[in-house]
Design an enzyme around this catalytic site. Structure first.
Site, PDB file in Angstrom:
ATOM      1  N   ASP A 234       2.261   4.552   1.750  1.00 24.36           N
ATOM      2  CA  ASP A 234       3.304   3.916   2.185  1.00 24.36           C
ATOM      3  C   ASP A 234       2.774   2.739   3.247  1.00 24.36           C
ATOM      4  OD1 ASP A 234       5.358   5.566   0.763  1.00 24.36           O
ATOM      5  OD2 ASP A 234       4.801   7.126   2.384  1.00 24.36           O
TER       6      ASP A 234
ATOM      7  N   ASP B  68      -2.631   0.822   7.089  1.00 25.05           N
ATOM      8  CA  ASP B  68      -1.732   0.005   7.951  1.00 25.05           C
ATOM      9  C   ASP B  68      -1.486   0.736   9.389  1.00 25.05           C
ATOM     10  OD1 ASP B  68       0.101   1.828   6.584  1.00 25.05           O
ATOM     11  OD2 ASP B  68       1.635   0.504   7.357  1.00 25.05           O
TER      12      ASP B  68
ATOM     13  N   ASP C 282      -4.199   4.365   1.988  1.00 26.52           N
ATOM     14  CA  ASP C 282      -2.847   4.990   2.272  1.00 26.52           C
ATOM     15  C   ASP C 282      -1.710   4.704   1.310  1.00 26.52           C
ATOM     16  OD1 ASP C 282      -0.949   5.995   3.968  1.00 26.52           O
ATOM     17  OD2 ASP C 282      -0.520   4.032   4.632  1.00 26.52           O
TER      18      ASP C 282
END
Length: 228
Positions: free
Chosen positions: A18, A174, A16
């Protein structure tokens, strides 16, 4: 006695963007503050926006303007993206330890790429700013394909483009939708605990294959979940 097989990095790793590779919250809050200034409102504290960044543009705009009706906020999304594009890469930087971890993967011959829900044009603009345009083996944005995370399609296509089977790749993210997408793709997953989370998020419940506190821990091959 049988020989002990050496611990190796996965054949490929997908990340991922961001909240996983990039601490982009400072750029995001600059975009939100531009919108708030336009409406005569004071700046938003960075720490108030940070937990919402991995949830996407709509979540950030909702956090910044909680008293505005949802349908009106929806009309503001293009404005947010325009403001964000102007702030892109000005303040955000890779999290501590990310560059060393990427170098360790590269030195081990492990390809790496990015699967993000950020619009592809914005993610691609970041690559030369970060010096990743020739290092990132594949980049898929939230609008690249007909589906985005938590759908597994972006992860499956990314693995295909790198040239590995999904089960030989690891996905690092996250947010819960990252782990849901990886599981549906048959891809081992790592929960990036250094990223952005709301207080009510429970990363243990996401049931990732590994939970890692810091990017520096992923410099060691044994920290990665096993691939088949």
């Amino acid at each position: 006695m049988p020989a002990v097989e050496a611990v190796k990095f996965p054949k490929a790793v997908l990340f991922d963007l961001d909240g996983t590779l990039l601490d982009s919250a400072p750029d995001m809050v600059a975009a939100i503050d531009a919108m708030r200034a336009e409406r005569g409102q004071p700046p938003m504290p960075l720490e108030a926006l940070r937990p919402h960044v991995s949830k996407g543009a709509r979540a950030m705009v909702a956090a910044a303007f909680p008293d505005v009706a949802e349908d009106e906020r929806e009309r503001w999304i293009p404005e947010f993206l325009d403001c964000y594009q102007r702030a892109l890469g000005q303040y955000g930087v890779p999290f501590d330890g990310i560059e060393a971890m990427l170098a360790a993967l590269e030195n081990a011959g492990c390809a790496w790429g990015i699967v993000t829900n950020k619009p592809e044009y914005l993610a691609r603009q970041l690559m030369p700013v970060l010096g990743w345009e020739h290092r990132c083996a594949v980049l898929i944005g939230g609008d690249t394909l007909k589906a985005r995370k938590p759908d597994p399609l972006p992860l499956i296509v990314a693995a295909e483009r790198i040239g590995v089977a999904p089960e030989q790749c690891v996905y690092v993210g996250d947010d819960e939708r990252d782990i849901v997408a990886a599981r549906a793709a048959g891809m081992p997953s790592v929960v990036a605990l250094w990223g952005y989370r709301l207080d009510e998020d429970d990363p243990i419940a996401w049931q990732g294959d590994a939970m890692i506190d810091l990017p520096s821990q992923l410099i060691a091959a044994e920290a990665w979940p096993g691939t088949r």
